[in-house]
Design a protein around this motif. Structure first.
Motif, short mmCIF file in Angstrom:
data_model
loop_
_atom_site.label_atom_id
_atom_site.label_comp_id
_atom_site.label_asym_id
_atom_site.label_seq_id
_atom_site.Cartn_x
_atom_site.Cartn_y
_atom_site.Cartn_z
N GLY A 58 -18.64 -12.80 1.49
CA GLY A 58 -17.91 -12.98 2.74
C GLY A 58 -17.08 -11.76 3.09
O GLY A 58 -16.49 -11.11 2.21
N GLU A 59 -17.05 -11.49 4.36
CA GLU A 59 -16.34 -10.33 4.87
C GLU A 59 -14.84 -10.37 4.54
O GLU A 59 -14.27 -9.37 4.11
CB GLU A 59 -16.53 -10.27 6.38
N ALA A 60 -14.23 -11.52 4.73
CA ALA A 60 -12.77 -11.62 4.52
C ALA A 60 -12.39 -11.28 3.08
O ALA A 60 -11.42 -10.55 2.84
CB ALA A 60 -12.28 -13.00 4.89
N ALA A 61 -13.16 -11.79 2.13
CA ALA A 61 -12.86 -11.52 0.72
C ALA A 61 -13.04 -10.05 0.39
O ALA A 61 -12.23 -9.45 -0.33
CB ALA A 61 -13.74 -12.38 -0.18
N ALA A 62 -14.10 -9.44 0.91
CA ALA A 62 -14.36 -8.02 0.64
C ALA A 62 -13.28 -7.15 1.26
O ALA A 62 -12.76 -6.23 0.61
CB ALA A 62 -15.74 -7.63 1.16
N VAL A 63 -12.93 -7.42 2.50
CA VAL A 63 -11.91 -6.61 3.18
C VAL A 63 -10.56 -6.78 2.49
O VAL A 63 -9.82 -5.80 2.31
CB VAL A 63 -11.83 -6.97 4.68
N ALA A 64 -10.23 -7.98 2.06
CA ALA A 64 -8.96 -8.19 1.35
C ALA A 64 -8.90 -7.37 0.07
O ALA A 64 -7.86 -6.78 -0.26
CB ALA A 64 -8.77 -9.68 1.05
N GLU A 65 -10.00 -7.32 -0.65
CA GLU A 65 -10.04 -6.55 -1.90
C GLU A 65 -9.89 -5.05 -1.60
O GLU A 65 -9.16 -4.34 -2.29
CB GLU A 65 -11.33 -6.82 -2.66
N ILE A 66 -10.56 -4.58 -0.57
CA ILE A 66 -10.46 -3.17 -0.19
C ILE A 66 -9.02 -2.84 0.20
O ILE A 66 -8.49 -1.81 -0.20
CB ILE A 66 -11.43 -2.84 0.95
N ARG A 67 -8.39 -3.71 0.95
CA ARG A 67 -7.01 -3.47 1.38
C ARG A 67 -6.05 -3.37 0.20
O ARG A 67 -5.09 -2.60 0.24
CB ARG A 67 -6.55 -4.56 2.34
N ARG A 68 -6.30 -4.15 -0.84
CA ARG A 68 -5.45 -4.05 -2.04
C ARG A 68 -5.46 -2.63 -2.58
O ARG A 68 -4.44 -2.09 -2.97
CB ARG A 68 -5.94 -5.01 -3.12
N PHE A 69 -6.64 -2.04 -2.62
CA PHE A 69 -6.77 -0.68 -3.15
C PHE A 69 -6.35 0.36 -2.13
O PHE A 69 -5.85 1.42 -2.49
CB PHE A 69 -8.20 -0.42 -3.61
N ALA A 70 -6.53 0.09 -0.86
CA ALA A 70 -6.16 1.05 0.18
C ALA A 70 -4.66 1.29 0.17
O ALA A 70 -4.20 2.39 0.52
CB ALA A 70 -6.60 0.55 1.54
N ASP A 71 -3.91 0.29 -0.23
CA ASP A 71 -2.45 0.42 -0.25
C ASP A 71 -1.95 1.24 -1.42
O ASP A 71 -0.78 1.65 -1.43
CB ASP A 71 -1.80 -0.97 -0.29
N ASP A 72 -2.80 1.49 -2.39
CA ASP A 72 -2.40 2.30 -3.55
C ASP A 72 -2.52 3.78 -3.22
O ASP A 72 -3.56 4.24 -2.76
CB ASP A 72 -3.29 2.01 -4.77
N ASP A 73 -1.46 4.50 -3.46
CA ASP A 73 -1.49 5.95 -3.28
C ASP A 73 -2.12 6.56 -4.52
O ASP A 73 -2.04 6.01 -5.61
CB ASP A 73 -0.08 6.51 -3.13
N VAL A 74 -2.72 7.69 -4.34
CA VAL A 74 -3.26 8.44 -5.47
C VAL A 74 -2.09 9.29 -5.96
O VAL A 74 -1.92 10.43 -5.56
CB VAL A 74 -4.48 9.27 -5.05
N ASP A 75 -1.27 8.69 -6.81
CA ASP A 75 -0.01 9.30 -7.26
C ASP A 75 -0.18 10.71 -7.77
O ASP A 75 -1.09 11.01 -8.53
CB ASP A 75 0.62 8.46 -8.39
#
Length: 101
Positions: A58-75
């Protein structure tokens, strides 16, 4: 919160995103030729897995997972690495929503 486990496609997407994020953090340590190969692989692989996850789970589950990682900065990374990471997660989001009619 639900007690059911993640769909296997979402688990695969999480592993791919985690590996890509860790790979981005090490780009400064590799020579330019290898760096370009790594970036090209990530730009192809992450969206591919994202599209499959959206199709299977499902699109919603995939996008939610991507957003979790998108919020992480590459410190501690240079701005170009952060920019590349942003492009990778943006492309993954597009791939995950491409199945919309």
């Amino acid at each position: 919160m639900t007690d059911r486990p993640d769909h296997p496609a979402i688990a695969r997407l999480r592993v791919e995103l985690d590996a890509a994020w860790k790979g981005m953090r090490t780009l400064a340590e590799v020579d330019d030729d290898l760096r370009e190969r790594i970036i090209a692989e990530l730009r192809a692989a992450v969206p591919d897995v994202a599209g499959r996850a959206a199709h299977e789970a499902g699109e919603a589950a995939a996008v939610a997972e991507i957003r979790r990682f998108a919020d992480d900065d590459v410190d501690g990374s240079e701005s170009s690495t952060c920019e590349i990471w942003g492009e990778i997660v943006d492309t993954a989001s597009v791939a995950a929503t491409a199945g919309r009619a």
